[in-house]
Each structure stands twice: as structure tokens, then as C-alpha cells.
Design an enzyme around this catalytic site. Structure first.
Site, PDB file in Angstrom:
ATOM      1  N   GLU A  21      45.559  43.341  27.402  1.00  0.00           N
ATOM      2  CA  GLU A  21      45.659  44.010  28.699  1.00  0.00           C
ATOM      3  C   GLU A  21      45.880  42.960  29.789  1.00  0.00           C
ATOM      4  O   GLU A  21      45.131  41.990  29.878  1.00  0.00           O
ATOM      5  CB  GLU A  21      44.357  44.769  28.973  1.00  0.00           C
ATOM      6  CG  GLU A  21      44.406  45.543  30.269  1.00  0.00           C
ATOM      7  CD  GLU A  21      43.083  46.232  30.595  1.00  0.00           C
ATOM      8  OE1 GLU A  21      42.024  45.585  30.482  1.00  0.00           O
ATOM      9  OE2 GLU A  21      43.120  47.417  30.976  1.00  0.00           O
TER      10      GLU A  21
ATOM     11  N   TRP B 198      36.362  47.006  40.010  1.00  0.00           N
ATOM     12  CA  TRP B 198      36.851  46.902  41.381  1.00  0.00           C
ATOM     13  C   TRP B 198      38.070  47.757  41.674  1.00  0.00           C
ATOM     14  O   TRP B 198      38.447  47.924  42.813  1.00  0.00           O
ATOM     15  CB  TRP B 198      37.179  45.448  41.741  1.00  0.00           C
ATOM     16  CG  TRP B 198      37.954  44.688  40.704  1.00  0.00           C
ATOM     17  CD1 TRP B 198      37.423  43.850  39.769  1.00  0.00           C
ATOM     18  CD2 TRP B 198      39.365  44.693  40.467  1.00  0.00           C
ATOM     19  NE1 TRP B 198      38.410  43.334  38.967  1.00  0.00           N
ATOM     20  CE2 TRP B 198      39.622  43.838  39.376  1.00  0.00           C
ATOM     21  CE3 TRP B 198      40.454  45.337  41.068  1.00  0.00           C
ATOM     22  CZ2 TRP B 198      40.900  43.608  38.870  1.00  0.00           C
ATOM     23  CZ3 TRP B 198      41.722  45.109  40.567  1.00  0.00           C
ATOM     24  CH2 TRP B 198      41.932  44.260  39.487  1.00  0.00           C
TER      25      TRP B 198
ATOM     26  N   GLU C 183      34.051  53.293  29.520  1.00  0.00           N
ATOM     27  CA  GLU C 183      35.466  53.500  29.835  1.00  0.00           C
ATOM     28  C   GLU C 183      36.061  52.107  29.997  1.00  0.00           C
ATOM     29  O   GLU C 183      35.778  51.414  30.982  1.00  0.00           O
ATOM     30  CB  GLU C 183      35.624  54.285  31.144  1.00  0.00           C
ATOM     31  CG  GLU C 183      35.033  55.672  31.105  1.00  0.00           C
ATOM     32  CD  GLU C 183      35.797  56.635  30.221  1.00  0.00           C
ATOM     33  OE1 GLU C 183      36.894  56.292  29.741  1.00  0.00           O
ATOM     34  OE2 GLU C 183      35.281  57.736  29.997  1.00  0.00           O
ATOM     35  N   LEU C 184      36.863  51.713  29.027  1.00  0.00           N
ATOM     36  CA  LEU C 184      37.266  50.299  28.977  1.00  0.00           C
ATOM     37  C   LEU C 184      38.767  50.136  29.212  1.00  0.00           C
ATOM     38  O   LEU C 184      39.399  50.959  29.840  1.00  0.00           O
ATOM     39  CB  LEU C 184      36.797  49.706  27.648  1.00  0.00           C
ATOM     40  CG  LEU C 184      35.303  49.944  27.350  1.00  0.00           C
ATOM     41  CD1 LEU C 184      34.930  49.422  25.986  1.00  0.00           C
ATOM     42  CD2 LEU C 184      34.421  49.322  28.427  1.00  0.00           C
TER      43      LEU C 184
ATOM     44  N   CYS D 165      43.399  51.156  34.436  1.00  0.00           N
ATOM     45  CA  CYS D 165      43.087  51.132  33.006  1.00  0.00           C
ATOM     46  C   CYS D 165      44.141  51.863  32.206  1.00  0.00           C
ATOM     47  O   CYS D 165      44.418  51.521  31.070  1.00  0.00           O
ATOM     48  CB  CYS D 165      41.733  51.767  32.778  1.00  0.00           C
ATOM     49  SG  CYS D 165      41.602  53.397  33.515  1.00  0.00           S
TER      50      CYS D 165
ATOM     51  N   LYS E 246      25.623  49.559  40.234  1.00  0.00           N
ATOM     52  CA  LYS E 246      26.011  48.204  40.637  1.00  0.00           C
ATOM     53  C   LYS E 246      27.528  48.150  40.689  1.00  0.00           C
ATOM     54  O   LYS E 246      28.196  48.125  39.655  1.00  0.00           O
ATOM     55  CB  LYS E 246      25.493  47.152  39.645  1.00  0.00           C
ATOM     56  CG  LYS E 246      25.579  45.755  40.253  1.00  0.00           C
ATOM     57  CD  LYS E 246      25.844  44.644  39.264  1.00  0.00           C
ATOM     58  CE  LYS E 246      27.267  44.543  38.845  1.00  0.00           C
ATOM     59  NZ  LYS E 246      28.212  44.091  39.874  1.00  0.00           N
TER      60      LYS E 246
HETATM   61  P1  NAD Z   1      34.592  43.692  34.436  1.00  0.00           P
HETATM   62  O1  NAD Z   1      34.200  44.125  33.078  1.00  0.00           O
HETATM   63  O2  NAD Z   1      34.792  42.268  34.713  1.00  0.00           O
HETATM   64  O3  NAD Z   1      33.500  44.170  35.508  1.00  0.00           O
HETATM   65  C1  NAD Z   1      33.085  45.505  35.573  1.00  0.00           C
HETATM   66  C2  NAD Z   1      31.678  45.555  36.134  1.00  0.00           C
HETATM   67  O4  NAD Z   1      30.785  44.964  35.205  1.00  0.00           O
HETATM   68  C3  NAD Z   1      31.492  44.789  37.444  1.00  0.00           C
HETATM   69  O5  NAD Z   1      30.617  45.522  38.268  1.00  0.00           O
HETATM   70  C4  NAD Z   1      30.851  43.496  36.977  1.00  0.00           C
HETATM   71  O6  NAD Z   1      30.066  42.850  37.952  1.00  0.00           O
HETATM   72  C5  NAD Z   1      29.974  43.991  35.861  1.00  0.00           C
HETATM   73  N1  NAD Z   1      29.597  42.978  34.882  1.00  0.00           N
HETATM   74  C6  NAD Z   1      30.145  41.770  34.645  1.00  0.00           C
HETATM   75  N2  NAD Z   1      29.522  41.165  33.611  1.00  0.00           N
HETATM   76  C7  NAD Z   1      28.563  42.009  33.192  1.00  0.00           C
HETATM   77  C8  NAD Z   1      27.599  41.980  32.141  1.00  0.00           C
HETATM   78  N3  NAD Z   1      27.485  40.947  31.317  1.00  0.00           N
HETATM   79  N4  NAD Z   1      26.799  43.058  31.978  1.00  0.00           N
HETATM   80  C9  NAD Z   1      26.911  44.143  32.772  1.00  0.00           C
HETATM   81  N5  NAD Z   1      27.797  44.225  33.792  1.00  0.00           N
HETATM   82  C10 NAD Z   1      28.619  43.178  33.992  1.00  0.00           C
HETATM   83  O7  NAD Z   1      35.881  44.563  34.801  1.00  0.00           O
HETATM   84  P2  NAD Z   1      36.763  44.493  36.125  1.00  0.00           P
HETATM   85  O8  NAD Z   1      37.540  43.234  36.075  1.00  0.00           O
HETATM   86  O9  NAD Z   1      35.932  44.770  37.329  1.00  0.00           O
HETATM   87  O10 NAD Z   1      37.715  45.764  35.917  1.00  0.00           O
HETATM   88  C11 NAD Z   1      38.878  45.706  35.198  1.00  0.00           C
HETATM   89  C12 NAD Z   1      38.676  46.294  33.825  1.00  0.00           C
HETATM   90  O11 NAD Z   1      38.176  47.621  33.911  1.00  0.00           O
HETATM   91  C13 NAD Z   1      39.968  46.421  33.066  1.00  0.00           C
HETATM   92  O12 NAD Z   1      39.793  46.024  31.736  1.00  0.00           O
HETATM   93  C14 NAD Z   1      40.279  47.907  33.107  1.00  0.00           C
HETATM   94  O13 NAD Z   1      41.094  48.384  32.104  1.00  0.00           O
HETATM   95  C15 NAD Z   1      38.925  48.496  33.085  1.00  0.00           C
HETATM   96  N6  NAD Z   1      38.951  49.846  33.638  1.00  0.00           N
HETATM   97  C16 NAD Z   1      38.791  50.913  32.799  1.00  0.00           C
HETATM   98  C17 NAD Z   1      38.866  52.207  33.307  1.00  0.00           C
HETATM   99  C18 NAD Z   1      38.699  53.404  32.408  1.00  0.00           C
HETATM  100  O14 NAD Z   1      38.390  54.478  32.916  1.00  0.00           O
HETATM  101  N7  NAD Z   1      38.887  53.272  31.111  1.00  0.00           N
HETATM  102  C19 NAD Z   1      39.074  52.408  34.664  1.00  0.00           C
HETATM  103  C20 NAD Z   1      39.229  51.292  35.469  1.00  0.00           C
HETATM  104  C21 NAD Z   1      39.146  50.019  34.949  1.00  0.00           C
END
Ligand code: NAD
Length: 503
Positions: free
Chosen positions: A396, A165, A264-265, A298, A189
Site C-alpha cells: 500500500e 489521519w 479496518e486496515l 484505504c 485517541k
Molecule cells: P497508523 O496505523 O500509523 O496510525 C493509526 C492510529 O494508530 C493513529 O492514531 C496512531 O497514533 C495509532 N498508533 C500508532 N501506533 C500504535 C500502536 N502501537 N498501538 C496503538 N495505536 C497506535 O495509520 P495512519 O498512517 O494514521 O493511517 C493510514 C493507514 O490507515 C493506511 O494503511 C490506511 O489504509 C488505513 N486506513 C484504513 C481504513 C479502513 O477503513 N480500512 C480507513 C482509513 C485508513
């Protein structure tokens, strides 16, 4: 700026628009007919509705992406793809303000940041348009002169993209632009917390002249729909940005289909500040690293590892700036920090602040909710005296929280910086050019800035070591994530050979 200008021009105060799925170029309701509300984290009000797609909609979207891949899109040359991508980049620039306002409504991030991000984002399509027509194979010598061998590079197929998001469109673009250059199609998605900009953006592909089905969008309230997409037998590659725990599950779904995956986590990125650094510049960089985007990035520089001789002065400078940051309406260009993007994240940040104090940290500034503004506002927080083994240093937070601790020797600074399961980014602050490069070369992270922080470009690879992910987005190499190599052997002699011996 008038109130009329700061509120979204598309969405009236009392009218809540429904944004449907986009499948095969058509806007469509979820097969279940369900919808979900999306809440503006600043106003706390529902500002839009999205279709609540399910696994059956994922099936339809994957089928549409496959049809485009095997049909009109797949028949285009790289030169033709390049023309379309340039048009898309131009359209992104024209629509930058509109897209930015949608993202601000959904995520509470600052208009001043998002409009800049959207204006720059067109550049990603232009950059990768420049690669779409340059995907060359190689002619490869072999020990046997009877053969001519050449390689061709072919698109991997249908890509599943799952985005978070915090910067939905930019992080989609880091996947989509190289995937389009390679000739792939995609199903995305977006996050349930910020689904709307992706739907609106996807309609720009039609406007640019892309065939139907090249980009399909399934919005959904449920994470398991992301899982259904990541593990779908009809997709050929998975590109995910999000939390490390979700990334593990996405990687295992992709592995079941033997699909390649980019992840990308999360991160827990360090700044290392030496005694000779320009402390005012450091304070500015630290603010940009951990308070910009309300720390919901991130690459947040959330660990400040500072030489003990300049600790007090730097903490004073950062705290001074942090306590005067202008919190407020993210649509107002004068605002410097908006709210946390959603309730679960707000609760999580406050939980970490309580834990930090329980584990002995001292709150130099901030430390809790902003009582005046209420809502999901958390005051920019500087924690000092933090133990390097404490929870706020290890995990984090994804919020405006800086943890500060000290070092005396360079080797100790490097050890502390690398003492983390993550490896996304880092900053090195010193005027000593030898030390700057020496230390940058020892940080186990995918992105290191020297005397700056939080800068990205389409041409520069981005990604992480360790728990921060697999693969790289951006840069020339990113297109390889979406390409297969095919080797073609041509028999030149016209002779037959012993069929029982390998040639
Ligand atoms: P999240 O992992 O909760 O959700 C990310 C996406 O995955 C959403 O679209 C969500 O609906 C989907 N999702 C949830 N459960 C799933 C599953 N079991 N299988 C597949 N998809 C699923 O992350 P968030 O809270 O939306 O974002 C924050 C995280 O993203 C933070 O950890 C941040 O560091 C990371 N992030 C990383 C980068 C990067 O480039 N490294 C950039 C931005 C954000």
C-alpha cells in the site's frame, strides 16, 4: 472565494489555539502539562496545538468512560439514546463547514470533499439512532418444556477507539454511532497528525445533551499512547482504523485482555476493466479511486488491471485527466488534489516512486514532486508496464500512484486481482451484466463496485478480507460488534430436580 473565506474562521493567522483533552465532559490539560504542534500540510505552518496525553491520561479517560457507563448513560433506555443521537446528527450537519475546515487544516484534504463528508456524517447518527430503540432479544425454544428462555442484548461496555489521519471524524463515526446505539461509552485517541477535529466534535455531545464521559478524547503525539489504550485493562472492546502493521499490534494487545476487536486496515484494491467497458466512465472512476483524497484512502483503487486491447486508450484517458488535475490550496473549492498529509507520508510516496522505476516501471505521467507548488505536493502518477510481483503492486502506497498491468482472459483478471494479501475493495468495469456479477462474486474483498468506485453509506457494511481487517463497520450488523447477548433461563414448573444431573 475570498482569502478570508478560505482560511480557517476559528484560527487567526498569528494566533495558535490550544485544544485540550476532553475527559468526563471537561476540557483539561495533559497531566504532564505537555503539548504538541499540529502543522497545516499546505502552508507548512503550525496552526494549532494539542495536549500531549500520556498513559496516565488514558487511565483517567477510561475511568470517566466507565463512570458514565455505570451511571447516567447506562441508565438511559434505547429510546432516550436515540433522541440524543438524533440531536447529535443535527448538530453535526449545522457544524459541517466548521468541522470540515478543521480537518482540511490538519490533513490537507480538500474542503470540497470534507464539507460533503461532514454534511453526510450526521446521517450516520440518524441511521444508528433508528437502531438504538430496536435492540430486541429473542425467545428461544428448548427441548425441555420446563423452561422459558429469552435473550437480551446488552452493551459490551467501554470501547477504545483509535483512528488514522485521513478522515478522522468519519472513521470515528463509523465506530461511535453504532457504539452509542448499543449503549457503550468510548475513549478515542485520534492520530497525532490530525487530532483537532475530534476534540471539537466531542464537545458537540455535551451540546446535544449526552451525559459527561460518554465520549472522551486523549490526543497524543506518541503511538505508544494508542497502545496503552488498546491494551488497557479497563476497556471491553477495541475499534481500530489504520495501517495493517499497527492493526496487528492492536489486535495482540486486545487479545491479552480477551477483548473483541474490529480492525479496518489497509488495502491494495484492483479495478478490473474489460474490453467492452465505457472507457471514459472508467477513467473517471479510476481518478476518483486513486487521485481523490490524494490517494490517501484505504479503499484507493491503486491497481488498474485492464484488458490488453484497451490498455493504451485507457492509459491515455487517465493520464490526460491526471495531468490536468488542479493541484493547490485544499481550502479552495476549485482545487482537485491537495498535498500529501505529512512529511513522513510524503517521503514514503517518493520512495515508492523511486523503487517503481528501479524495478522497471514506465512513468506515463507524474512521477515525482510538483516542483512549482513545492511543499508536500506529489504529481498524480500513472505507472505502466508494472510487474504484478513488484513492490508498488504488492504494498500500500497511500498516495496518488496508479499501477497499470494487463490481462487477456477473465480468469486471469480475477487471479491477478486476488493476488494480494489485502481484500478491502475492488471495481469491475463492463457492460456485460452476466460477467459483471460473475466477476464481482469472485473478488475476495469486502466491497466491490460495478461500474463505479468509492461510494459508501451508513447502511452498507464496510470492511476487509485478509490483511485488510477483521469485522465490519456500517450497516445494521455493526451494532453487534458493541453488544453482548445474554440468555436468561426461567424455571416454569416450580419442581425441584436431581441436582447431580445437568438440566
Ligand atoms: P497508523 O496505523 O500509523 O496510525 C493509526 C492510529 O494508530 C493513529 O492514531 C496512531 O497514533 C495509532 N498508533 C500508532 N501506533 C500504535 C500502536 N502501537 N498501538 C496503538 N495505536 C497506535 O495509520 P495512519 O498512517 O494514521 O493511517 C493510514 C493507514 O490507515 C493506511 O494503511 C490506511 O489504509 C488505513 N486506513 C484504513 C481504513 C479502513 O477503513 N480500512 C480507513 C482509513 C485508513
Amino acid at each position: 472565494m475570498t482569502q478570508e473565506q478560505v482560511s480557517s474562521p476559528e484560527i487567526g493567522e498569528h494566533e495558535v489555539e490550544l485544544f485540550q483533552l476532553l475527559i468526563g465532559g471537561k476540557s483539561t490539560d495533559a497531566l504532564s502539562g505537555n503539548t504538541f504542534d499540529t502543522v497545516n500540510p499546505y502552508t507548512g505552518r503550525v496552526w494549532a496545538k494539542a495536549s500531549d496525553g500520556g498513559p496516565e491520561d488514558v487511565d483517567a479517560a477510561v475511568t470517566a468512560a466507565r463512570a458514565a457507563f455505570e451511571g447516567e448513560w447506562g441508565a438511559l433506555t434505547g429510546f432516550e439514546r436515540s433522541v440524543l443521537m438524533r440531536r447529535l446528527g443535527d448538530l453535526v450537519a449545522v457544524n459541517a463547514e466548521r468541522l470540515a475546515r478543521l480537518e482540511v487544516n490538519d490533513s490537507g484534504k480538500l474542503f470540497r470533499e470534507m464539507v460533503g463528508q461532514m454534511r453526510a456524517m450526521g446521517g450516520w447518527y440518524h441511521y444508528y439512532a433508528g437502531l438504538a430503540d430496536k435492540l430486541e432479544g429473542r425467545s428461544i425454544p428448548t427441548p425441555n418444556p420446563d423452561y422459558l428462555v429469552y435473550t437480551t442484548r446488552v452493551p459490551v461496555g467501554v470501547v477504545a477507539a483509535i483512528t488514522p489521519w485521513n478522515s478522522p471524524l468519519l472513521l470515528l463515526t463509523w465506530k461511535l454511532a453504532p457504539a452509542l446505539a448499543a449503549g457503550c461509552t468510548m475513549v478515542v485517541k485520534p492520530s497525532e497528525h490530525s487530532p483537532i477535529s475530534t476534540v471539537v466534535f466531542a464537545s458537540l455531545l455535551g451540546e446535544a445533551g449526552f451525559p459527561d464521559g460518554v465520549l472522551n478524547v486523549v490526543t497524543s503525539l506518541r503511538g505508544e499512547v494508542g497502545a496503552a489504550l488498546a491494551g488497557h485493562p479497563g476497556v471491553d472492546a477495541v475499534a481500530f482504523t489504520g495501517a495493517t502493521s499497527t492493526g496487528r499490534s492492536v489486535a495482540s494487545s486486545a487479545a491479552k485482555n480477551l477483548n473483541r476487536v474490529t480492525l479496518e486496515l489497509g488495502g491494495k484494491s484492483p479495478h478490473i476493466v474489460f474490453e467492452d467497458a465505457d472507457l471514459r466512465a472508467v477513467a473517471n472512476g479510476v481518478v476518483s479511486g486513486v487521485f481523490a483524497a490524494t490517494g490517501q484512502t484505504c479503499m484507493a483503487g491503486s491497481r488498474l488491471i485492464v484488458h490488453e486491447n484497451v490498455h493504451d486508450e485507457l492509459v491515455r484517458l487517465v493520464s490526460e485527466r491526471a495531468s490536468t488535475l488542479r493541484l493547490g490550496d485544499p481550502q479552495d473549492p476549485a482545487t482537485e488534489m491537495g498535498p500529501i498529509a505529512n512529511k513522513p507520508q510524503y517521503d514514503k510516496v517518493l520512495g515508492y516512486l523511486r523503487t517503481a522505476v528501479e524495478e522497471g516501471a514506465h512513468v506515463a505521467c507524474g512521477g515525482g514532486p510538483d516542483d512549482e507548488l513545492g511543499g508536500y505536493f506529489v504529481r498524480p502518477t500513472v505507472l505502466t508496464g508494472v510487474d504484478p510481483g513488484s513492490t508498488v503492486v504488492r504494498e500500500e502506497i497511500f498516495g496518488p500512484v496508479l499501477s497499470v498491468y494487463t490481462f487477456t482472459e477473465e480468469s486471469e483478471a480475477v487471479r491477478l486481482a486476488n493476488d494480494t494479501p489485502f481484500g478491502l475493495a475492488g471495481g469491475v468495469w463492463t457492460k456485460d451484466v452476466h460477467r459483471a456479477h460473475r466477476v464481482a462474486g469472485q473478488i475476495r474483498a469486502g466491497n466491490v463496485w460495478i461500474n463505479d468506485y468509492r461510494v459508501v453509506a451508513p447502511s452498507v457494511p464496510f470492511g476487509g478480507f485478509g490483511d485488510s481487517g477483521i469485522g465490519r463497520e456500517n450497516g445494521i450488523g455493526a451494532v453487534d460488534e458493541y453488544l453482548e447477548n445474554r440468555a436468561v433461563w426461567v424455571q416454569l414448573s416450580g419442581r425441584t430436580r436431581d441436582p447431580f444431573v445437568m438440566g
